[in-house]
Design an enzyme around this catalytic site. Structure first.
Site, PDB file in Angstrom:
ATOM      1  N   GLU A   1      -7.215  -0.200  -3.595  1.00  0.00           N
ATOM      2  CA  GLU A   1      -7.613   1.133  -3.148  1.00  0.00           C
ATOM      3  C   GLU A   1      -7.340   1.250  -1.666  1.00  0.00           C
ATOM      4  O   GLU A   1      -7.697   0.361  -0.885  1.00  0.00           O
ATOM      5  CB  GLU A   1      -9.093   1.382  -3.437  1.00  0.00           C
ATOM      6  N   GLY A   2      -6.661   2.322  -1.272  1.00  0.00           N
ATOM      7  CA  GLY A   2      -6.313   2.542   0.122  1.00  0.00           C
ATOM      8  C   GLY A   2      -7.002   3.761   0.683  1.00  0.00           C
ATOM      9  O   GLY A   2      -7.957   4.301   0.107  1.00  0.00           O
ATOM     10  N   SER A   3      -6.500   4.207   1.827  1.00  0.00           N
ATOM     11  CA  SER A   3      -7.110   5.348   2.502  1.00  0.00           C
ATOM     12  C   SER A   3      -6.809   6.665   1.799  1.00  0.00           C
ATOM     13  O   SER A   3      -7.549   7.633   1.954  1.00  0.00           O
ATOM     14  CB  SER A   3      -6.610   5.414   3.951  1.00  0.00           C
TER      15      SER A   3
ATOM     16  N   GLY B   1      -5.880   6.874  -1.733  1.00  0.00           N
ATOM     17  CA  GLY B   1      -6.130   6.854  -3.162  1.00  0.00           C
ATOM     18  C   GLY B   1      -6.090   5.443  -3.709  1.00  0.00           C
ATOM     19  O   GLY B   1      -6.249   4.465  -2.977  1.00  0.00           O
TER      20      GLY B   1
ATOM     21  N   VAL C   1      -4.264   2.422  -6.448  1.00  0.00           N
ATOM     22  CA  VAL C   1      -3.039   1.917  -7.063  1.00  0.00           C
ATOM     23  C   VAL C   1      -3.440   1.228  -8.358  1.00  0.00           C
ATOM     24  O   VAL C   1      -4.257   0.299  -8.342  1.00  0.00           O
ATOM     25  CB  VAL C   1      -2.294   0.942  -6.137  1.00  0.00           C
TER      26      VAL C   1
ATOM     27  N   LYS D   1       0.681   4.808  -7.959  1.00  0.00           N
ATOM     28  CA  LYS D   1      -0.003   5.075  -6.693  1.00  0.00           C
ATOM     29  C   LYS D   1      -0.515   6.507  -6.748  1.00  0.00           C
ATOM     30  O   LYS D   1       0.254   7.461  -6.608  1.00  0.00           O
ATOM     31  CB  LYS D   1       0.947   4.873  -5.515  1.00  0.00           C
TER      32      LYS D   1
ATOM     33  N   ASP E   1       6.399  -1.430  10.563  1.00  0.00           N
ATOM     34  CA  ASP E   1       5.122  -2.063  10.205  1.00  0.00           C
ATOM     35  C   ASP E   1       5.366  -3.260   9.300  1.00  0.00           C
ATOM     36  O   ASP E   1       4.692  -3.431   8.283  1.00  0.00           O
ATOM     37  CB  ASP E   1       4.197  -1.054   9.525  1.00  0.00           C
TER      38      ASP E   1
END
Length: 698
Positions: free
Chosen positions: A70-72, A74, A76, A91, A184
């Site tokens: 889980e990211g900023s 939503g 995956v 995603k 990055d």
């Protein structure tokens, strides 16, 4: 399942239309004109319903297994495509979390770049499904991370580290060839598939490189960021990824970061000075390559071409990664357009393309239950569909076989193209019985502090062979097969000590401050030649001369679009209720009849000048009446030149003034695009006039 879905779709549409007409039959018959005015209003209502049903069919083609992370934006999730049985990563991005334009732009960049890139070591984007509440990206699934792999196994042997580095660098080179810089790169963004092959992911911070433009945004992880990034300086892009690749290579071979400090300003100072230590036991070829990549001055830093020519890199380089790499130039398929047969293998003969296309369509026809003619019809349609999604997934497997192993055309269809790629870790996976390990110490001791190292170093320094031959390896170079939990925890802490300081490094801290005195810098040799005018003026004096020269040549300033957004708060604080310009005019007793747009405004960036240069004014001032009508007629297509002038600091006390053409303006006021201008001579003519004016005395 899918054919029944299409029948339901047709049935739903017919019920919807009859349901709309049913109230009209119960009412008295209205006039004919009113009927015609009412019927078109019901047609657009069917279009969103039809699109929603198609979207639900596309989403229903995937079976979700579990959540991967889980990211900023939503979550995956791991899913299986029902038609092909292949694992994919979904995603899912919630639209309500894209509250700012910057977040939405980051997601759009990732989608755009992943659709463009097709390389065996870059995560593939199969398709995008958009709903009113979510954006679903169907991605290639890679179950591991290089970061976790390093934590579990520690530092790698030379052959294995070289293999990972070769795959990563060739993928980065492919991105640069398509004018994309990642910005990055770190082990967390390098995924591993089931065969331990690198897959670069997370292109949210990437930027398109354009000729003549420089980037300035500080982004990425601080430990892997280049000095020009953390210092807030301008950079072109590729040299930033080269620095990050050098840091990652160091981590692969040593198991820790080259630049590490718990205090952010101290960390920035180390990166800005390029102070790091290379262990004595590191292979000489790898150490020399790292030294060339971790050079503070980006001008002297090794390029991708230099790294590719390095003997350490070319050792055991796979054939599919050797130049040329035209096989990877295919840029995917747009689901909104028809799919052609030659998209599957652009470099293969026509018969091979047709054969591969037939194999893919037959597999989709058998697994999804469609007729072959229905599959072909869906592929030729100019709209996304579940059949196109399945075609792209199967198509990628075929392309990987053709691109990497041409002999795979003779192999069975189910063979994976990556199975033949051996893993260097498999050769060292034999288990051995070892005694219980003591608790690992958190205190790191430099090798140069040990007596044996110091004695050997002094002896070699007297003999004059400090950098020529490596010393005797005093530490056992045998890598441990099993690692304790304490070792894994310590490695994880060392590899990402500043996990919270990921983005906007320029906002987190200002210029790095030197904590302890470091060795004085070496004296640089003076530049023996340069293009332009030599000047001993300070930068603001040089800009003043440029402003005066532009004024004499008849140039006019273009209002800065970012001025209002950048200086609105400053003006409000400085002036209180009114603006500074209003109070100044009032103190002078002047009237307010002056046009506010004609007042002088400082640009948002004082080192950047944007002017409009009227070509007719230049002719009147410099050439007078010497021009002939034929020459004037030749200049009629462009009536003005837009010019960007910016001053850069190359080194301390050394500055460079850059002239850039930002477009030609026609008589109708239209700004010509770069591709519409076929000759650089109008811009060079203007730049030469400006240089001659600067060379003249006031």
């Amino acid at each position: 399942m899918a054919p029944r879905g299409f029948e339901d779709e047709e049935l739903t549409i017919s019920l919807s239309s009859s349901h709309v007409r049913r109230p009209q039959q119960q009412q008295p018959p209205p006039p004919t004109q009113q009927q015609h005015a009412h019927q078109p209003g019901s047609r657009p209502a069917d279009a969103p319903l039809k699109e929603r049903i198609k979207t639900e069919q596309r989403i229903g083609a995937y079976k979700v297994l579990r959540t991967l992370g889980e990211g900023s934006f939503g979550k995956v999730k791991l899913a299986i495509h029902n038609g092909t049985g292949q694992q994919v990563a979904l995603k899912i991005i919630a639209r309500k979390k894209l509250i700012s334009r910057d977040m939405a732009g980051r997601v759009e960049r990732e989608i755009e770049y992943l659709q463009l890139l097709r390389h065996p070591h870059i995560i593939k984007l199969y398709t995008v499904i958009k709903t009113p509440n979510e954006i679903i990206m169907v991605l290639e699934y890679a179950g591991g991370e290089l970061f976790d792999y390093i934590v579990q196994h520690g530092r790698m042997k030379e052959a294995e580290a070289r293999r990972f580095f070769q795959q990563m660098l060739c993928a980065v080179e492919y991105c640069h060839r398509h004018k994309i810089v990642h910005r990055d790169l770190k082990p967390e963004n390098l995924l591993l598939d089931e065969n331990l092959n690198v897959k670069i992911a997370d292109f949210g911070l990437s930027n398109i490189m354009t000729d003549g433009n420089f980037l300035k945004t500080s982004c990425g992880s601080p430990n892997y960021a280049a000095p020009e990034v953390i210092g807030g300086k301008l950079y072109a892009g590729p040299e930033v990824d080269v620095w990050s690749c050098g840091v990652i290579l160091y981590v692969l071979l040593v198991g820790r970061l080259p630049f590490d400090d718990e205090h952010i300003p101290s960390l920035f100072a180390k990166i800005a000075k390029g102070t790091y230590s290379i262990p004595q036991w590191m292979p000489l070829g790898a150490a020399n390559l790292i030294k060339k990549m971790l050079v503070v001055n980006p001008v002297h830093r090794a390029t991708i071409e230099d790294i590719r020519a390095d003997p350490w890199f070319t050792t055991e380089l796979p054939v599919y990664l050797q130049l040329p790499v035209e096989e990877f130039f295919n840029t995917g398929v747009d689901p909104n357009k028809a799919i052609q047969k030659n998209d599957i293998a652009p470099n293969a003969p026509e018969k091979v393309q047709e054969r591969l296309h037939n194999e893919v369509t037959e597999k989709i026809s058998k697994t999804m239950g469609y007729g072959k003619n229905d599959v072909e019809e869906a592929l030729q349609a100019s709209e996304p569909s579940a059949i196109k999604d399945a075609y792209m997934i199967v198509r990628e497997n075929k392309m990987m076989q053709v691109n990497q192993h041409p002999e795979a055309l003779l192999e069975p269809e189910g063979s994976s193209p990556m199975l033949s790629m051996s893993s260097a870790r498999s050769a060292t996976s034999t288990t051995t019985t070892t005694a219980p390990r003591p608790y690992v110490s958190k205190v790191g001791i430099l090798p140069s502090s040990l007596p044996a190292y110091h004695k050997d170093y002094v002896e070699r320094e007297k003999a004059g062979s400090v950098n020529n031959s490596p010393p005797q390896v005093l530490i056992n170079d045998e890598l441990p097969v099993t690692r304790t939990d304490a070792e894994k925890e310590e490695t994880s802490r060392r590899l990402r000590p500043h996990s919270r300081s990921q983005l906007r490094l320029d906002e987190a801290n200002t210029r790095p401050q030197g904590m302890t005195p470091i060795n004085p810098p070496k004296k640089t040799k003076p530049v023996r030649w340069q293009f332009g005018i030599r000047s001993r003026n300070s930068p603001w004096e040089a800009l003043l001369c440029i402003h005066k020269a532009l004024h004499k040549l008849g140039a006019t300033y273009i209002p800065d679009e970012d001025y209002e957004s950048r200086h609105a708060e400053e003006r409000a604080e400085a002036s209180g209720n009114g603006s500074f310009a209003d109070s100044y005019d009032g103190s002078r007793g002047s009237t307010t009849s002056i046009d506010p747009m004609k007042r002088y405004r400082l640009p948002a960036d004082p080192w950047h000048i944007n002017v409009r240069w009227d070509t007719s004014a230049i002719k009147k001032k410099l050439q007078g009446s010497a021009d002939t009508p034929d020459k004037r007629q030749a200049h009629e297509p462009f009536v003005a030149l837009h010019l960007d002038i910016q001053i850069y600091e190359m080194e301390h006390g050394v500055y460079l003034v850059d002239f850039k053409c930002s477009g030609y303006e026609t008589a109708t006021g239209r700004l010509l695009e770069e591709k519409e201008v076929t000759s650089p001579f109008p811009f060079l003519d203007m730049a030469a006039k400006l240089i001659m004016q600067l060379a003249e005395a006031d």
